[in-house]
Design an enzyme around this catalytic site. Structure first.
Site, PDB file in Angstrom:
ATOM      1  N   HIS A 198      -5.795   2.924  -3.916  1.00 36.26           N
ATOM      2  CA  HIS A 198      -6.104   3.186  -2.317  1.00 36.26           C
ATOM      3  C   HIS A 198      -6.646   4.811  -2.446  1.00 36.26           C
ATOM      4  CE1 HIS A 198      -4.968   1.520   1.404  1.00 36.26           C
ATOM      5  NE2 HIS A 198      -3.868   2.391   2.084  1.00 36.26           N
ATOM      6  N   HIS A 224       3.472  -2.153   2.828  1.00 37.60           N
ATOM      7  CA  HIS A 224       4.083  -0.939   2.792  1.00 37.60           C
ATOM      8  C   HIS A 224       5.000  -0.838   1.956  1.00 37.60           C
ATOM      9  CE1 HIS A 224       0.813  -0.663   5.616  1.00 37.60           C
ATOM     10  NE2 HIS A 224       0.190   0.459   4.941  1.00 37.60           N
ATOM     11  N   HIS A 268      -5.550   9.583   0.591  1.00 41.45           N
ATOM     12  CA  HIS A 268      -6.042   8.221   1.208  1.00 41.45           C
ATOM     13  C   HIS A 268      -6.516   9.356   2.646  1.00 41.45           C
ATOM     14  CE1 HIS A 268      -3.684   5.624   4.461  1.00 41.45           C
ATOM     15  NE2 HIS A 268      -4.080   4.647   3.952  1.00 41.45           N
ATOM     16  N   ASP A 327       0.885  -0.746   0.234  1.00 43.50           N
ATOM     17  CA  ASP A 327       0.207   0.063  -0.158  1.00 43.50           C
ATOM     18  C   ASP A 327       0.927   1.537  -0.314  1.00 43.50           C
ATOM     19  OD1 ASP A 327      -2.085  -1.487   0.082  1.00 43.50           O
ATOM     20  OD2 ASP A 327      -2.994  -0.348   2.083  1.00 43.50           O
TER      21      ASP A 327
HETATM   22 ZN    ZN Z   1      -2.904   3.050   3.241  1.00 39.61          ZN
END
Ligand code: ZN
Length: 229
Positions: free
Chosen positions: A92, A186, A96, A41
């Protein structure tokens, strides 16, 4: 079961219209037994994402990258590298944001803006998954599904955002993995060199223990009916 054609509205602006996906959040890797899906992510994040791509290429692992729209606009070249390496894309969100309490229209606008950013970088890109920032799903699964993206959850998170040190990340991954787990990692949102190093070390360890790396499940064949242009 063969894919069935789906009618699309005339003049639909989406350059790669997707059939609706299941709105059920998936956290399971494809295939039975010792399968695991690696998902990343908050990128693209040039230094760490490009190093991660090198690691995944060397180990021949296909992963999912859930992209942060603003970062896509900043680094479209990195998105092109992700796609060129054969990885799968997820949405995503544009900024954010926590969408947990947003109405559907606002969610849809954000998800469309994110997909538009991705397709400015990679025209016609297929965006198969959506992952809600902070896991704040709210009304997002139904909206994402209507846009052709399966909501993508996870079964294992290892706190790589802390970050706790590469050795600790390796330990959490090796100890925490379970059959069919989608793993949350991530490559963006901060310095992720520990994550990159941990993946480089963990893949051979798990492979030696007969784990296989697959993509997350989808509810229907991934091959889609092509619409003639
Ligand atoms: Zn995230």
């Amino acid at each position: 079961m063969p894919p069935s054609p789906v009618p699309r509205p005339a003049g639909a602006p989406d350059p790669a219209p997707a059939r609706p996906a299941s709105a059920t959040v998936v956290d399971t890797a494809r295939g039975g037994g010792r399968t695991v899906s690696l998902t990343f992510d908050d990128g693209p994040n040039p230094a760490d994402t490009l190093r991660l791509l090198g690691v995944l290429r060397r180990h021949r692992v296909a992963a999912v990258f859930c992209l942060w729209g603003e970062h896509v606009d900043d680094h479209p070249d990195v998105v092109r590298r992700i796609v060129a390496d054969g990885h799968t894309l997820g949405n995503h969100g544009m900024r954010h944001d926590d969408m947990g309490r947003w109405p559907a229209e606002r969610i849809a606008a954000d998800l469309r803006a994110t997909n538009d950013a991705i397709r400015r970088a990679v025209p016609g890109a297929r965006i198969r998954y959506f992952r809600a920032p902070y896991g704040a799903w709210g009304g997002t699964p139904a909206v994402a599904a209507a846009l052709g993206m399966r909501p993508l959850g996870w079964r294992l998170a290892v706190g790589d955002w802390e970050p706790p040190g590469t050795d600790e990340l390796v330990r959490r991954l090796v100890d925490g993995v379970t059959p069919g787990a989608v793993v949350l990692l991530h490559d963006g949102g901060g310095d992720r060199h520990q994550t990159v190093e941990a993946v480089d070390r963990v893949v051979p360890v798990l492979r030696a223990r007969r784990w296989r790396f697959t993509l997350p499940a989808r509810d229907r064949p991934t091959r889609r009916t092509q619409t003639p242009r």
